[in-house]
Design an enzyme around this catalytic site. Structure first.
Site, mmCIF file in Angstrom:
data_model
loop_
_atom_site.group_PDB
_atom_site.id
_atom_site.type_symbol
_atom_site.label_atom_id
_atom_site.label_comp_id
_atom_site.label_asym_id
_atom_site.label_seq_id
_atom_site.Cartn_x
_atom_site.Cartn_y
_atom_site.Cartn_z
ATOM 1 N N TYR A 139 -49.662 52.122 -1.881
ATOM 2 C CA TYR A 139 -49.500 53.548 -1.603
ATOM 3 C C TYR A 139 -50.539 54.044 -0.600
ATOM 4 C CZ TYR A 139 -46.081 54.979 -5.179
ATOM 5 O OH TYR A 139 -44.947 55.179 -5.920
ATOM 6 N N LYS A 184 -47.648 40.291 -9.903
ATOM 7 C CA LYS A 184 -46.772 39.319 -9.237
ATOM 8 C C LYS A 184 -47.678 38.221 -8.675
ATOM 9 C CE LYS A 184 -42.675 38.006 -7.677
ATOM 10 N NZ LYS A 184 -41.527 37.642 -8.545
ATOM 11 N N ASP A 217 -41.074 41.136 -12.335
ATOM 12 C CA ASP A 217 -39.618 40.974 -12.496
ATOM 13 C C ASP A 217 -39.271 40.649 -13.951
ATOM 14 O OD1 ASP A 217 -40.939 38.551 -12.123
ATOM 15 O OD2 ASP A 217 -39.377 37.648 -10.856
ATOM 16 N N ASP A 241 -45.024 52.703 -10.873
ATOM 17 C CA ASP A 241 -44.067 53.744 -10.499
ATOM 18 C C ASP A 241 -42.660 53.328 -10.936
ATOM 19 O OD1 ASP A 241 -43.072 56.088 -9.174
ATOM 20 O OD2 ASP A 241 -42.425 54.792 -7.526
ATOM 21 N N ASP A 245 -40.201 54.630 -14.473
ATOM 22 C CA ASP A 245 -38.855 55.215 -14.385
ATOM 23 C C ASP A 245 -37.875 54.406 -15.242
ATOM 24 O OD1 ASP A 245 -39.696 57.175 -12.546
ATOM 25 O OD2 ASP A 245 -37.860 56.977 -11.358
#
Ligand code: IPM
Ligand code: MG
Length: 354
Positions: A139, A184, A217, A241, A245
């Site tokens: 970001y 990751k 993932d 983020d 959601d």
């Protein structure tokens, strides 16, 4: 005790839900003998329209001077092609306030289990906390856009990982003692640093916490297959983020989730995790619960007023139990109708306490 609270209604449904938050806070303040001074400031797209920038110096100064900041929502199609987007104001505010830790709790009230797109038996009893790093990573890295190429740099320092992991370990200690670090590390160098730092901290300072690591993932899959397995999740800005959601669908609506963004000192920043929902803005349809939950987090985490926070949560739970919901949860209440019902609940508490 007097607290100054800066309100940033922002865009879309932001002003509607901020109004509800203000009345709810005023009601619990009466109930608990707190005195709250509210100030209100243009922010995001509304500030672009009025002053040409999403976060003005005077709004930032007012936020810095407050004990806590509440933000409704920012953004909307109107500013999609603006030279500076409303979202840049939000990122600038998070950075300027130094609120590097974003706490996003996700729990499922028994009455909500049937509202989830997942089978009720999967989501019953879910109670997790996503700890999202908020002021670093992709970001905030350098962005470039030479002709037909583009890049966003993802960078993390050891110190940035340590301070967010520290918060997550402590939260796990206050909850069920389990921490899942999501990264990751099979692909990204920042993730390899992340995993190394978290592992080391777990071994040296938090050996009482059950720590495991998951690739993003796999975590996204596991969150749907077996959400009850999670207690505290700690992850970077981008993964957090996305994962939050996804997690918002466990109780059935993103309109329910609130968040607390905190750093080393006050003020913290408190905002629902949903966006500005331009499709329903101004129609009195928004679910105000995510904003009220954020206000509860403001009282609890930001101001140390846990009893007042509990009043708000108690009132919301009573409404869940009676299925007094807005349309996103299949209910028939408008935003202002939900607010009125909540005030009724709180006034019941008020009358009982008097
Ligand atoms: C959130 C939002 C923001 C983010 C946007 C509005 C910049 O999606 O708070 O989750 O990506 O952090
Ligand atoms: Mg988001």
């Amino acid at each position: 005790m007097t607290y100054t609270i800066a309100l940033l209604p922002g865009d879309g449904i932001g002003p509607e839900i901020t109004r509800v938050v203000r009345s709810a806070l005023e009601a619990v303040a009466r109930l608990r003998g707190l005195s709250l001074d509210f100030t209100e400031h243009a922010f995001g797209g509304a500030s672009i329209d009025a002053y040409g920038e999403p976060l003005t110096g005077s709004t930032l100064a007012a936020c810095q001077a407050a004990d806590a900041v509440f933000l409704g929502a920012v953004g909307g199609p109107k500013w999609d092609h603006a030279p500076v987007r409303p979202e840049a104001g939000l990122l600038g505010l998070r950075k300027a306030l130094g609120v590097y830790a974003n706490l996003r709790p996700v729990s499922v009230h028994p009455a909500l289990a049937n509202r989830s797109p997942l089978r009720a038996e999967l989501v019953e009893g879910v109670d997790m906390l996503i700890v999202r790093e908020l002021t670093g990573g992709i970001y905030f890295g350098e962005k470039t856009r030479p002709d037909d190429a583009a890049s966003d740099l993802c960078a993390y320092s050891r110190e940035e990982v340590e301070r967010i992991a520290d918060i997550a370990f402590r939260q796990a200690r206050m909850r069920r003692g389990k921490l899942t670090s999501v990264d990751k590390a099979n692909v990204l160098e920042t993730s390899r640093l992340w995993r190394e730092v978290v592992t080391q901290m777990g071994a040296e300072r938090y050996s009482d916490i059950e720590l495991d690591h998951m690739y993003i993932d796999a975590a996204a899959m596991h969150l749907l297959r077996s959400p009850g397995d999670f207690d505290v999740i700690v992850t970077d800005n981008m993964f957090g983020d996305i994962l939050s959601d996804e997690a918002s669908m466990l109780p059935g609506s993103i309109g329910l989730l609130g968040s607390a963004s905190v750093g080393a000192a006050r003020p913290g920043l408190f905002e629902p995790i949903h966006g500005s929902a331009p499709d329903i803005a101004g129609q009195d349809k928004a679910n105000p619960f995510g904003a009220i939950e954020s206000a509860a987090q403001m009282l609890e985490t930001g101001l140390g007023e846990s009893a007042a926070a509990a009043d708000l949560r108690h009132a919301m739970n009573a409404m869940h139990a009676r299925r007094q919901w807005t349309a996103d949860l299949g209910g028939s209440l408008s935003c202002s109708g939900a607010a009125a019902a909540l005030m009724h609940e709180l006034e019941g508490v008020e009358a009982g306490a008097a």
